[in-house]
Scaffold this motif. Sequence first.
Motif, PDB file in Angstrom:
ATOM      1  N   ASP A  62       0.803  -1.226   0.000  1.00 20.14           N
ATOM      2  CA  ASP A  62       0.000   0.000   0.000  1.00 20.14           C
ATOM      3  C   ASP A  62       0.833   1.273   0.000  1.00 20.14           C
ATOM      4  N   GLY A  63       2.150   1.152   0.036  1.00 22.16           N
ATOM      5  CA  GLY A  63       2.999   2.331  -0.063  1.00 22.16           C
ATOM      6  C   GLY A  63       3.451   2.928   1.253  1.00 22.16           C
ATOM      7  N   LYS A  64       3.664   2.080   2.251  1.00 19.61           N
ATOM      8  CA  LYS A  64       4.151   2.576   3.545  1.00 19.61           C
ATOM      9  C   LYS A  64       5.505   3.271   3.410  1.00 19.61           C
ATOM     10  N   SER A  65       6.392   2.680   2.646  1.00 19.59           N
ATOM     11  CA  SER A  65       7.760   3.204   2.552  1.00 19.59           C
ATOM     12  C   SER A  65       7.774   4.656   2.104  1.00 19.59           C
ATOM     13  N   LEU A  66       6.949   5.013   1.167  1.00 18.27           N
ATOM     14  CA  LEU A  66       6.902   6.390   0.693  1.00 18.27           C
ATOM     15  C   LEU A  66       6.515   7.339   1.821  1.00 18.27           C
ATOM     16  N   CYS A  67       5.728   6.865   2.779  1.00 11.96           N
ATOM     17  CA  CYS A  67       5.252   7.712   3.878  1.00 11.96           C
ATOM     18  C   CYS A  67       6.373   8.182   4.796  1.00 11.96           C
ATOM     19  N   TYR A  68       7.482   7.453   4.855  1.00 14.36           N
ATOM     20  CA  TYR A  68       8.622   7.947   5.628  1.00 14.36           C
ATOM     21  C   TYR A  68       9.785   8.367   4.731  1.00 14.36           C
ATOM     22  N   GLN A  69       9.853   7.828   3.524  1.00 16.25           N
ATOM     23  CA  GLN A  69      10.942   8.216   2.632  1.00 16.25           C
ATOM     24  C   GLN A  69      10.774   9.636   2.117  1.00 16.25           C
ATOM     25  N   LEU A  70       9.612   9.968   1.600  1.00 12.02           N
ATOM     26  CA  LEU A  70       9.402  11.288   1.017  1.00 12.02           C
ATOM     27  C   LEU A  70       9.660  12.406   2.034  1.00 12.02           C
ATOM     28  N   PRO A  71       9.105  12.341   3.245  1.00 12.76           N
ATOM     29  CA  PRO A  71       9.437  13.397   4.213  1.00 12.76           C
ATOM     30  C   PRO A  71      10.936  13.435   4.529  1.00 12.76           C
ATOM     31  N   GLY A  72      11.566  12.279   4.513  1.00 11.63           N
ATOM     32  CA  GLY A  72      12.995  12.236   4.759  1.00 11.63           C
ATOM     33  C   GLY A  72      13.787  12.962   3.699  1.00 11.63           C
ATOM     34  N   PHE A  73      13.378  12.847   2.462  1.00 14.48           N
ATOM     35  CA  PHE A  73      14.106  13.482   1.369  1.00 14.48           C
ATOM     36  C   PHE A  73      13.792  14.964   1.212  1.00 14.48           C
ATOM     37  N   VAL A  74      12.561  15.382   1.511  1.00 12.27           N
ATOM     38  CA  VAL A  74      12.209  16.791   1.330  1.00 12.27           C
ATOM     39  C   VAL A  74      12.350  17.599   2.617  1.00 12.27           C
ATOM     40  N   GLY A  75      12.414  16.930   3.745  1.00  5.75           N
ATOM     41  CA  GLY A  75      12.547  17.625   5.020  1.00  5.75           C
ATOM     42  C   GLY A  75      13.996  17.899   5.371  1.00  5.75           C
ATOM     43  N   ASP A  76      14.180  18.522   6.498  1.00  4.11           N
ATOM     44  CA  ASP A  76      15.515  18.841   6.984  1.00  4.11           C
ATOM     45  C   ASP A  76      16.103  17.661   7.746  1.00  4.11           C
TER      46      ASP A  76
END
Length: 135
Positions: A62-76
């Motif tokens: 269902d795309g769990k990985s994107l839920c922590y990866q994307l904030p990791g890449f765009v956040g500080d």
Amino acid sequence: MCLPSDGARTSPKRRLLLPRVPDLSQSLQELYGFSTFRGPQREIVEHHLSGESALVLMATGDGKSLCYQLPGFVGDGLTIVVSPLIALMDDQVAALHKRNLPATCIHSMLTREEREQRLQSVLDGKIKLLYVTPE
């Protein structure tokens, strides 16, 4: 003008010290090649980027990985992911590397030299997403 609790006057611009919020749809497209979020992904990512904690339960695929990866890449800063599954970490890091995204993993199957090189990359600020095992 707004009045802080001490009664001093400050301009509205001074109190609006909010972090820059990325265009999540654009980031999703640029980083992953996806045009839309699935299910609650956007809400979860926004929640994470607002600095809040979350417990997210989603089915496999269902795309769990994107839920922590994307904030990791765009956040500080650095995002640390703890996982007991070495093969899954290796697969995810390999997929992220194919997209030229700054991720690595550290686990017991690496040589000491490999672990030290990867840790140095983290310390040098070259890594945004670090997978580690709980060992």
